[in-house]
Structure formats: C-alpha cells, structure tokens
Design a protein around this motif. Sequence first.
Motif, mmCIF file in Angstrom:
data_model
loop_
_atom_site.group_PDB
_atom_site.id
_atom_site.type_symbol
_atom_site.label_atom_id
_atom_site.label_comp_id
_atom_site.label_asym_id
_atom_site.label_seq_id
_atom_site.Cartn_x
_atom_site.Cartn_y
_atom_site.Cartn_z
ATOM 1 N N LYS A 131 0.680 -7.617 -2.238
ATOM 2 C CA LYS A 131 0.382 -6.179 -2.323
ATOM 3 C C LYS A 131 1.661 -5.351 -2.268
ATOM 4 C CE LYS A 131 -2.080 -2.497 0.133
ATOM 5 N NZ LYS A 131 -2.832 -2.155 1.364
ATOM 6 N N THR A 132 2.562 -5.721 -1.360
ATOM 7 C CA THR A 132 3.844 -5.001 -1.241
ATOM 8 C C THR A 132 4.652 -5.126 -2.526
ATOM 9 O OG1 THR A 132 3.900 -5.333 1.149
ATOM 10 C CG2 THR A 132 6.004 -4.860 0.056
ATOM 11 N N MET A 133 4.663 -6.340 -3.118
ATOM 12 C CA MET A 133 5.359 -6.536 -4.389
ATOM 13 C C MET A 133 4.814 -5.588 -5.455
ATOM 14 S SD MET A 133 5.244 -9.875 -6.931
ATOM 15 C CE MET A 133 3.485 -9.561 -7.241
ATOM 16 N N VAL A 134 3.486 -5.538 -5.569
ATOM 17 C CA VAL A 134 2.858 -4.685 -6.581
ATOM 18 C C VAL A 134 3.180 -3.213 -6.322
ATOM 19 C CG1 VAL A 134 0.610 -3.800 -7.359
ATOM 20 C CG2 VAL A 134 1.021 -6.270 -7.230
ATOM 21 N N GLU A 135 3.080 -2.785 -5.084
ATOM 22 C CA GLU A 135 3.370 -1.388 -4.744
ATOM 23 C C GLU A 135 4.813 -1.023 -5.069
ATOM 24 O OE1 GLU A 135 2.255 -1.341 -0.657
ATOM 25 O OE2 GLU A 135 0.144 -0.863 -1.073
ATOM 26 N N ASN A 136 5.729 -1.926 -4.783
ATOM 27 C CA ASN A 136 7.142 -1.663 -5.085
ATOM 28 C C ASN A 136 7.385 -1.570 -6.585
ATOM 29 O OD1 ASN A 136 7.884 -1.580 -2.390
ATOM 30 N ND2 ASN A 136 8.451 -3.743 -2.303
ATOM 31 N N ILE A 137 6.722 -2.432 -7.349
ATOM 32 C CA ILE A 137 6.868 -2.377 -8.813
ATOM 33 C C ILE A 137 6.320 -1.066 -9.350
ATOM 34 C CG2 ILE A 137 6.073 -3.380 -10.994
ATOM 35 C CD1 ILE A 137 6.114 -6.121 -9.592
ATOM 36 N N LEU A 138 5.152 -0.658 -8.847
ATOM 37 C CA LEU A 138 4.537 0.587 -9.315
ATOM 38 C C LEU A 138 5.396 1.794 -8.968
ATOM 39 C CD1 LEU A 138 0.826 -0.212 -8.393
ATOM 40 C CD2 LEU A 138 1.745 0.032 -10.710
ATOM 41 N N LEU A 139 5.971 1.786 -7.764
ATOM 42 C CA LEU A 139 6.865 2.880 -7.373
ATOM 43 C C LEU A 139 8.090 2.930 -8.269
ATOM 44 C CD1 LEU A 139 6.738 2.680 -3.457
ATOM 45 C CD2 LEU A 139 5.983 4.597 -4.883
ATOM 46 N N HIS A 140 8.618 1.754 -8.586
ATOM 47 C CA HIS A 140 9.786 1.675 -9.474
ATOM 48 C C HIS A 140 9.433 2.200 -10.863
ATOM 49 C CE1 HIS A 140 13.546 0.232 -11.143
ATOM 50 N NE2 HIS A 140 12.868 -0.430 -12.076
ATOM 51 N N GLN A 141 8.252 1.838 -11.341
ATOM 52 C CA GLN A 141 7.826 2.298 -12.659
ATOM 53 C C GLN A 141 7.634 3.807 -12.667
ATOM 54 O OE1 GLN A 141 8.748 -0.496 -14.266
ATOM 55 N NE2 GLN A 141 7.033 -0.228 -15.665
ATOM 56 N N GLN A 142 7.062 4.332 -11.577
ATOM 57 C CA GLN A 142 6.871 5.780 -11.483
ATOM 58 C C GLN A 142 8.214 6.504 -11.441
ATOM 59 O OE1 GLN A 142 4.396 6.234 -8.016
ATOM 60 N NE2 GLN A 142 2.632 5.252 -8.999
ATOM 61 N N GLY A 143 9.185 5.911 -10.756
ATOM 62 C CA GLY A 143 10.515 6.509 -10.693
ATOM 63 C C GLY A 143 11.181 6.532 -12.065
ATOM 64 N N LYS A 144 11.000 5.473 -12.828
ATOM 65 C CA LYS A 144 11.552 5.432 -14.188
ATOM 66 C C LYS A 144 10.930 6.502 -15.067
ATOM 67 C CE LYS A 144 11.942 1.532 -16.310
ATOM 68 N NZ LYS A 144 11.596 0.175 -16.827
ATOM 69 N N GLU A 145 9.607 6.677 -14.924
ATOM 70 C CA GLU A 145 8.921 7.666 -15.749
ATOM 71 C C GLU A 145 9.386 9.077 -15.393
ATOM 72 O OE1 GLU A 145 4.781 6.979 -15.135
ATOM 73 O OE2 GLU A 145 4.783 5.040 -16.190
ATOM 74 N N SER A 146 9.652 9.310 -14.087
ATOM 75 C CA SER A 146 10.091 10.635 -13.647
ATOM 76 C C SER A 146 11.477 10.980 -14.185
ATOM 77 C CB SER A 146 10.098 10.716 -12.112
ATOM 78 O OG SER A 146 8.806 10.510 -11.615
#
Length: 217
Positions: free
Chosen positions: A200-215
């Motif tokens: 779960k932590t891995m997935v959350e970190n990936i999603l946060l990273h993806q959101q940061g890239k989009e921003s």
Amino acid sequence: MDSAFYEDKYGYLLRDGFQKNKSARKKFFKATQYYDQEQYNEALNLFSALEKKCTNPQEHTAIFLMEGLCYHSKQMWNHEIAAYQTVLEQEPSYSRAWSNLGHVYFSAGKIDLAKEAYGKAITYDSSNEYAYTNLAALYLHTGEYEQALEFAQLALQQNQRLAAAASAAAAAYANLGDQENAMRYCNLYSMCGGNFENAKTMVENILLHQQGKESSD
C-alpha cells in the motif's frame, strides 16, 4: 547433513544424474547445502570438483546452473553469465537457464540482452512464471508500464500465488494512475504472503510521485 532434505529441494535440477555414482550425487547435495548456508566458496569448490565426474548433460547442467546461482550471490556477473552459457551449450532449449541469464543481464544493466534472454525462456517454456515476472520487473524499471502489467498478469495466469507478480501489477497500475486496480493487486499480494502495508505504501508513493509530475508539467 540431512541429505534427504536437499535431495528433495534440489533433486529436480540433478534429475537422474549421478545415479551410478552415489559418492558424486552425495557431494552434489552437500554443495547445495553450502549454497543454502551462504558458504558460496565451499559450494563452488565442490561443484567445480564434480565437473570432471559428469557423464551426461543432466549432470553437467545441474552443476553449472548451481555454479551460476553461487556467482549471482557473489555478484560475479561475468562468471555467472559464463556458467549459464555453458549450460545452454549442452541444453540450448533449457528455459530456466535462459531466465537466469536474463536476470543476470538485468542485474548488470544489460537491458536489451535481458529482454532477449527472457524471451527465449518463454519461447522454450511458455509456462515459465519467473520469466514473465522478471520481464514485468524489467519493464517497470524502464518505465514501460503497460508492458509491465501485461507480463505481470501473464505470470499470475501461470501461478496465482506469485507475490512478486502481484506486486509488479500493483506498481504498474499505480504508475498508470489506476488506484483502484493497484489496491486490488495489493490485496492479492497480501493473499500471496506479502505485507499489505508495504505494498500500500509503495502504491501511495507512486501515486504521489505521479501527481507531482502532473503538477509540474
């Protein structure tokens, strides 16, 4: 030494090898015990001594495959590659050796050679779950997430309890922005014996990273 334990664990590699040479067969399983105990130099010494005792391809293949595993643990990539290539000279269609060769190429950063080796592993054995799983890991590494997902799912078709494949699928879905399916594979990973919170932590970190890239785009 509990020879029965090691014969049960590694007998599939030796198959019918050394049936007429009980002493050599016993030494082979003693060497596998050294391997399990991370005494790689002792294992290699025994396997090397057994090379001269080989009388058929099965014995030859088993010894050099185990030597390759020892060299992998010692991170001696060139020696490991040579060991698997020696196996493939005897048995060119041996899927496990191709898969292991792909893994060492990947570990050494030789991505194209790794892809080729994994592909041959699957060509010679379309049920090789580890080759599919390793290809999923490779494509995660190269950022090709749809391909990573494809091979993770192919691995799970062969073995639904393959934790590494479930983890790769979760990571692929997360990188593709699909949180629902990413969490679904986190649950599967947990059912396969993996740690749900870590996934779960891995997935959350990936999603946060993806959101940061989009921003930032």
